[in-house]
Design an enzyme around this catalytic site. Structure first.
Site, PDB file in Angstrom:
ATOM      1  N   LEU A 179      52.377  97.076-110.276  1.00 15.83           N
ATOM      2  CA  LEU A 179      52.146  95.798-110.958  1.00 15.83           C
ATOM      3  C   LEU A 179      53.106  94.706-110.481  1.00 15.83           C
ATOM      4  CD1 LEU A 179      51.533  97.281-114.534  1.00 15.83           C
ATOM      5  CD2 LEU A 179      49.800  96.517-112.875  1.00 15.83           C
ATOM      6  N   THR A 192      58.199 101.594-112.396  1.00 17.43           N
ATOM      7  CA  THR A 192      59.233 101.098-113.304  1.00 17.43           C
ATOM      8  C   THR A 192      58.515 100.479-114.516  1.00 17.43           C
ATOM      9  OG1 THR A 192      60.455 100.528-111.307  1.00 17.43           O
ATOM     10  CG2 THR A 192      61.309  99.640-113.369  1.00 17.43           C
ATOM     11  N   VAL A 231      50.553  99.375-104.450  1.00 17.68           N
ATOM     12  CA  VAL A 231      51.989  99.535-104.183  1.00 17.68           C
ATOM     13  C   VAL A 231      52.287  99.208-102.726  1.00 17.68           C
ATOM     14  CG1 VAL A 231      52.197 101.287-105.996  1.00 17.68           C
ATOM     15  CG2 VAL A 231      51.903 102.003-103.600  1.00 17.68           C
ATOM     16  N   LYS A 232      53.551  99.209-102.406  1.00 21.25           N
ATOM     17  CA  LYS A 232      53.997  98.942-101.038  1.00 21.25           C
ATOM     18  C   LYS A 232      53.270  99.890-100.087  1.00 21.25           C
ATOM     19  CE  LYS A 232      58.428  97.600-101.056  1.00 21.25           C
ATOM     20  NZ  LYS A 232      58.273  96.183-100.716  1.00 21.25           N
ATOM     21  N   SER A 248      42.430  90.091 -99.831  1.00 21.69           N
ATOM     22  CA  SER A 248      43.138  88.921 -99.299  1.00 21.69           C
ATOM     23  C   SER A 248      43.032  87.739-100.254  1.00 21.69           C
ATOM     24  CB  SER A 248      42.581  88.507 -97.939  1.00 21.69           C
ATOM     25  OG  SER A 248      43.305  87.388 -97.467  1.00 21.69           O
ATOM     26  N   LYS A 299      40.392  94.262 -92.788  1.00 16.18           N
ATOM     27  CA  LYS A 299      41.508  93.475 -93.350  1.00 16.18           C
ATOM     28  C   LYS A 299      42.601  93.293 -92.298  1.00 16.18           C
ATOM     29  CE  LYS A 299      44.261  91.169 -95.827  1.00 16.18           C
ATOM     30  NZ  LYS A 299      45.370  91.447 -96.653  1.00 16.18           N
ATOM     31  N   HIS A 323      41.483  90.648 -90.036  1.00 17.54           N
ATOM     32  CA  HIS A 323      41.621  89.381 -90.782  1.00 17.54           C
ATOM     33  C   HIS A 323      43.048  88.860 -90.620  1.00 17.54           C
ATOM     34  CE1 HIS A 323      43.110  87.258 -94.354  1.00 17.54           C
ATOM     35  NE2 HIS A 323      41.897  86.757 -94.492  1.00 17.54           N
ATOM     36  N   ASN A 324      44.005  89.744 -90.802  1.00 20.37           N
ATOM     37  CA  ASN A 324      45.400  89.301 -90.703  1.00 20.37           C
ATOM     38  C   ASN A 324      45.772  88.925 -89.273  1.00 20.37           C
ATOM     39  OD1 ASN A 324      45.432  89.903 -93.401  1.00 20.37           O
ATOM     40  ND2 ASN A 324      47.396  90.952 -93.350  1.00 20.37           N
ATOM     41  N   GLU A 372      44.539  85.617 -88.894  1.00 20.26           N
ATOM     42  CA  GLU A 372      45.446  84.759 -89.695  1.00 20.26           C
ATOM     43  C   GLU A 372      46.688  84.383 -88.861  1.00 20.26           C
ATOM     44  OE1 GLU A 372      46.185  86.272 -93.764  1.00 20.26           O
ATOM     45  OE2 GLU A 372      48.312  86.225 -93.265  1.00 20.26           O
ATOM     46  N   ARG A 399      55.892  85.105 -82.844  1.00 12.92           N
ATOM     47  CA  ARG A 399      56.760  85.418 -83.991  1.00 12.92           C
ATOM     48  C   ARG A 399      57.955  86.225 -83.519  1.00 12.92           C
ATOM     49  NH1 ARG A 399      53.585  86.637 -89.693  1.00 12.92           N
ATOM     50  NH2 ARG A 399      51.921  85.138 -89.415  1.00 12.92           N
ATOM     51  N   ARG A 451      45.286  98.353 -55.771  1.00 15.68           N
ATOM     52  CA  ARG A 451      45.348  99.703 -56.373  1.00 15.68           C
ATOM     53  C   ARG A 451      44.874 100.751 -55.368  1.00 15.68           C
ATOM     54  NH1 ARG A 451      41.915 100.736 -60.169  1.00 15.68           N
ATOM     55  NH2 ARG A 451      43.157 102.295 -61.247  1.00 15.68           N
TER      56      ARG A 451
HETATM   57  N1  LIG Z   1      51.765  89.853-101.361  1.00 12.61           N
HETATM   58  C1  LIG Z   1      50.613  89.508-100.787  1.00 12.61           C
HETATM   59  O1  LIG Z   1      50.294  88.319-100.561  1.00 12.61           O
HETATM   60  C2  LIG Z   1      49.629  90.572-100.405  1.00 12.61           C
HETATM   61  C3  LIG Z   1      49.964  91.912-100.488  1.00 12.61           C
HETATM   62  N2  LIG Z   1      49.034  92.870-100.162  1.00 12.61           N
HETATM   63  C4  LIG Z   1      49.370  94.289-100.269  1.00 12.61           C
HETATM   64  O2  LIG Z   1      49.280  94.668-101.654  1.00 12.61           O
HETATM   65  C5  LIG Z   1      50.253  95.680-101.958  1.00 12.61           C
HETATM   66  C6  LIG Z   1      51.134  95.195-103.113  1.00 12.61           C
HETATM   67  O3  LIG Z   1      51.783  94.027-102.671  1.00 12.61           O
HETATM   68  P1  LIG Z   1      52.821  93.237-103.599  1.00 12.61           P
HETATM   69  O4  LIG Z   1      52.213  93.022-104.929  1.00 12.61           O
HETATM   70  O5  LIG Z   1      53.273  92.074-102.777  1.00 12.61           O
HETATM   71  O6  LIG Z   1      53.979  94.273-103.869  1.00 12.61           O
HETATM   72  P2  LIG Z   1      55.024  95.026-102.900  1.00 12.61           P
HETATM   73  O7  LIG Z   1      54.395  95.305-101.582  1.00 12.61           O
HETATM   74  O8  LIG Z   1      56.292  94.287-102.925  1.00 12.61           O
HETATM   75  O9  LIG Z   1      55.202  96.434-103.684  1.00 12.61           O
HETATM   76  C7  LIG Z   1      55.829  96.498-104.935  1.00 12.61           C
HETATM   77  C8  LIG Z   1      55.142  97.524-105.791  1.00 12.61           C
HETATM   78  O10 LIG Z   1      55.155  98.817-105.155  1.00 12.61           O
HETATM   79  C9  LIG Z   1      55.743  99.760-106.071  1.00 12.61           C
HETATM   80  N3  LIG Z   1      56.386 100.826-105.316  1.00 12.61           N
HETATM   81  C10 LIG Z   1      57.177 100.697-104.238  1.00 12.61           C
HETATM   82  N4  LIG Z   1      57.575 101.919-103.806  1.00 12.61           N
HETATM   83  C11 LIG Z   1      57.018 102.829-104.646  1.00 12.61           C
HETATM   84  C12 LIG Z   1      57.046 104.249-104.717  1.00 12.61           C
HETATM   85  N5  LIG Z   1      57.716 104.980-103.824  1.00 12.61           N
HETATM   86  N6  LIG Z   1      56.362 104.840-105.715  1.00 12.61           N
HETATM   87  C13 LIG Z   1      55.664 104.123-106.610  1.00 12.61           C
HETATM   88  N7  LIG Z   1      55.585 102.774-106.596  1.00 12.61           N
HETATM   89  C14 LIG Z   1      56.257 102.130-105.606  1.00 12.61           C
HETATM   90  C15 LIG Z   1      56.714  98.930-106.857  1.00 12.61           C
HETATM   91  O11 LIG Z   1      57.090  99.614-108.020  1.00 12.61           O
HETATM   92  P3  LIG Z   1      58.480  99.254-108.771  1.00 12.61           P
HETATM   93  O12 LIG Z   1      58.182  98.082-109.644  1.00 12.61           O
HETATM   94  O13 LIG Z   1      58.787 100.489-109.522  1.00 12.61           O
HETATM   95  O14 LIG Z   1      59.494  98.947-107.715  1.00 12.61           O
HETATM   96  C16 LIG Z   1      55.883  97.695-107.122  1.00 12.61           C
HETATM   97  O15 LIG Z   1      54.931  97.905-108.137  1.00 12.61           O
HETATM   98  C17 LIG Z   1      51.019  95.926-100.661  1.00 12.61           C
HETATM   99  O16 LIG Z   1      50.461  97.024 -99.997  1.00 12.61           O
HETATM  100  C18 LIG Z   1      50.791  94.660 -99.864  1.00 12.61           C
HETATM  101  O17 LIG Z   1      50.856  94.870 -98.464  1.00 12.61           O
HETATM  102  C19 LIG Z   1      47.752  92.550 -99.824  1.00 12.61           C
HETATM  103  C20 LIG Z   1      47.369  91.250 -99.742  1.00 12.61           C
HETATM  104  C21 LIG Z   1      48.272  90.141 -99.983  1.00 12.61           C
HETATM  105  O1  LIG Z   2      47.840  90.271 -96.254  1.00 12.77           O
HETATM  106  C1  LIG Z   2      48.383  89.220 -96.444  1.00 12.77           C
HETATM  107  C2  LIG Z   2      47.643  87.934 -96.350  1.00 12.77           C
HETATM  108  O2  LIG Z   2      46.326  88.116 -95.906  1.00 12.77           O
HETATM  109  C3  LIG Z   2      49.867  89.226 -96.738  1.00 12.77           C
HETATM  110  O3  LIG Z   2      50.341  88.003 -97.207  1.00 12.77           O
HETATM  111  C4  LIG Z   2      50.644  89.688 -95.543  1.00 12.77           C
HETATM  112  O4  LIG Z   2      51.952  89.987 -95.954  1.00 12.77           O
HETATM  113  C5  LIG Z   2      50.693  88.662 -94.423  1.00 12.77           C
HETATM  114  O5  LIG Z   2      51.244  89.207 -93.262  1.00 12.77           O
HETATM  115  P1  LIG Z   2      52.747  88.899 -92.751  1.00 12.77           P
HETATM  116  O6  LIG Z   2      53.664  89.170 -93.942  1.00 12.77           O
HETATM  117  O7  LIG Z   2      52.946  89.863 -91.626  1.00 12.77           O
HETATM  118  O8  LIG Z   2      52.785  87.453 -92.331  1.00 12.77           O
END
Ligand SMILES: NC(=O)C1=CN([C@@H]2O[C@H](COP(=O)(O)OP(=O)(O)OC[C@H]3O[C@@H](n4cnc5c(N)ncnc54)[C@H](OP(=O)(O)O)[C@@H]3O)[C@@H](O)[C@H]2O)C=CC1
Ligand SMILES: O=C(CO)[C@H](O)[C@H](O)COP(=O)(O)O
Length: 479
Positions: free
Chosen positions: A12, A36, A76-77, A130, A184, A187-188, A191, A289, A448
């Site tokens: 979350l 958590t 999650v991550k 996305s 996806k 897509h990135n 992007e 980058r 070659r």
């Molecule tokens: N941010 C963005 O714009 C986008 C993100 N995504 C993807 O969505 C997913 C979530 O992204 P985002 O919301 O940014 O969060 P993060 O990628 O920062 O992940 C944080 C979440 O992962 C949980 N977590 C991390 N390690 C563990 C573990 N070992 N076991 C259980 N839970 C764990 C954390 O729990 P805790 O609170 O306990 O630390 C927290 O809920 C990622 O895969 C990301 O790549 C996709 C599209 C866009």
């Molecule tokens: O999936 C996404 C957007 O579509 C995330 O924002 C992603 O983290 C973007 O990639 P990067 O962090 O490598 O710039």
């Protein structure tokens, strides 16, 4: 605990929290879980009034709160944490249940996870999402993979929370196993290329055009009313118009010029190399980058001789701005064309049967690369589902033809002024390579054959040949 929730979200942070709220706002009861528990309680405290949530702390409670077949979404991550969470929840599920991974997973991991869970009768649905934090709440673009059976149960929920364009949901079943995460990933990659191209346009307008960031913001705002209309152009204008409160300087000037990346762009290029798809504009964006982050190399090169930027006169700058718009549009067509080629080659390699027009349709809204342009791509595939390249479409072909003189002018001007435009120039080189009557690849083949007896094909007859280069009269033999 009574099984009342149609969907559960574990993880979350920014994305999971807002997706959970989006489901609840659409009338679904949502079970909540986070490693958590404080995040779960914070969500209830702040947003509990928005809908029906079931807060849980233990995995058993979370699973027990879900209606059958269970739909359990992981946010999650990406990477090892996803495997940890799957291992935690999978033993609690039954055949027919679904695990939906909405993180940015590598599609090869998704294929592995899908295979393993299929053996237990559990559907694993690798799903691209996305739109960032705001999109997750108000309507993202959603790219689910996995089985058609899982989509029949899950699709209506995902379509309900997705963005809508002309009343159509920005969500469709992409294809089996890792297809959703593959799409996806591309897509990135696109992007990255789009952002790099916009960055190069900004740099040229500033250093050659002589415009200040707020003036460039105005130019981008104007472009955003035309064929470049897109979310990335819109936010670029906002960023460039922003003034740093602490210094009074343009915000863009106080941000360190070292771009970071989480990995999806790099994966796109790695996989493209494996598939043999020339995604050169995306690759240049990834390299741009990484070179921005090489402070050691940048320090070593800084004082080397080169051309310096000399701003144009106001009148010349106006003409140059029009050329930059053409170059940006033409390069963008190339970057998207390369992305679509990759999607279609990946689909053929993994037998996914991806519909290229459907991908364009669901990227029209919700996602980071959403743009008016995507409706044109959708229409091009609707007119010809077998389109080999976007440039085989009459309109795109005519547009790029009309832009190419300006595009050349921009790349040449950048070189004369010493401004790096790796994405503009690689896109132009790609265009010229593919339209060339003859390529120096013939010489490569001859080299070659010379050093490694690798053989070559002739233009005038069938078969493979080798020239015995070490012999006096260099005889040619059939290989
Ligand atoms: N941010 C963005 O714009 C986008 C993100 N995504 C993807 O969505 C997913 C979530 O992204 P985002 O919301 O940014 O969060 P993060 O990628 O920062 O992940 C944080 C979440 O992962 C949980 N977590 C991390 N390690 C563990 C573990 N070992 N076991 C259980 N839970 C764990 C954390 O729990 P805790 O609170 O306990 O630390 C927290 O809920 C990622 O895969 C990301 O790549 C996709 C599209 C866009
Ligand atoms: O999936 C996404 C957007 O579509 C995330 O924002 C992603 O983290 C973007 O990639 P990067 O962090 O490598 O710039």
């Amino acid at each position: 605990m009574a099984a009342t929730a149609q969907i559960g979200v574990t993880g979350l942070a920014v994305m999971g929290r807002n997706l959970a709220r989006n489901f609840a706002r659409h009338g679904y009861t949502v079970a909540l879980h986070n490693r958590t528990p404080s995040r779960t309680h914070a969500l209830i405290e702040e947003f509990g009034h928005e809908g029906n949530f079931v807060a849980t702390e233990r995995p058993e409670e979370f699973v027990a709160a879900l209606e059958r077949p269970r739909r359990l979404m992981i946010m999650v991550k990406a990477g090892d944490p996803t495997d940890t969470v799957i291992e935690e929840f999978a033993p609690l599920l039954e055949p027919g249940d679904m695990i939906i991974d909405g993180g940015n997973a590598h599609f090869a991991d998704t294929r592995r996870r899908e295979r393993a869970l299929r053996e237990r009768g559990v559907h694993f649905v690798g799903t691209g999402v996305s739109g960032g934090e705001e999109g997750a709440l108000h309507g993202p673009s959603i790219m689910p993979g996995g089985s058609a059976e899982s989509y029949a149960s899950l699709g209506p929920l995902l379509e309900a929370i997705s963005a809508k364009v002309d009343g159509e949901p920005c969500c469709t079943h992409i294809g089996p196993d890792g297809a959703g995460h593959f799409v996806k990933m591309v897509h990135n990659g696109i992007e990255y290329a789009d952002m790099q191209l916009i960055g190069e346009a900004y740099d040229l307008l500033r250093q050659v055009g002589g415009y200040h960031p707020p003036q460039i913001a105005e130019i981008f705002r104007r472009w955003n009313t035309g064929r470049l209309d897109s979310y990335l152009i819109e936010i670029t204008a906002e960023v460039l118009a922003h003034t740093d409160a602490a210094t009074g300087a343009p915000f863009v000037d106080v941000v360190q010029d070292r771009a970071e990346q989480k990995g999806t762009g790099r994966w796109t290029v790695q996989i493209a190399l494996d598939l043999g798809v020339p995604v050169s504009a995306i690759a240049q964006a990834v390299f741009a980058r990484s070179s921005s982050g090489h402070t050691d190399l940048r320090a070593a090169y800084r004082d080397l001789p080169g051309a310096g930027a000399r701003p144009l006169s106001a009148h010349e700058a106006e003409t140059f701005t029009a050329h930059v718009e053409q170059a940006l549009y033409a390069s963008k067509i190339i970057a998207y064309d390369q992305g679509w080629k990759m999607i279609m080659d990946g689909s053929a390699e993994y037998d996914w049967d991806i519909d290229p027009g459907a991908v364009a349709a669901i990227w029209r809204g919700g996602c980071i690369i959403r743009a008016a342009f995507l409706d044109r791509i959708r229409a091009a595939y609707a007119a010809d589902p077998g389109l080999v390249s976007l440039l085989s479409d009459r309109e795109f072909g005519q547009e790029i033809g009309g832009a190419q003189q300006s595009w050349r002018e921009v790349v040449a001007t950048a070189a004369r002024h010493g401004i790096p435009v790796p994405a503009f120039s690689t896109a132009l080189a790609y265009y010229d390579s593919l339209r060339a009557e003859r390529l120096p690849a013939a010489l490569t083949q001859a080299q070659r054959d010379f050093f490694g007896a690798h053989t070559y094909r002739r233009t005038d007859r069938e078969g493979s040949f080798h020239t015995r280069w070490a012999e006096h009269d260099r005889p040619e033999v059939s290989a």
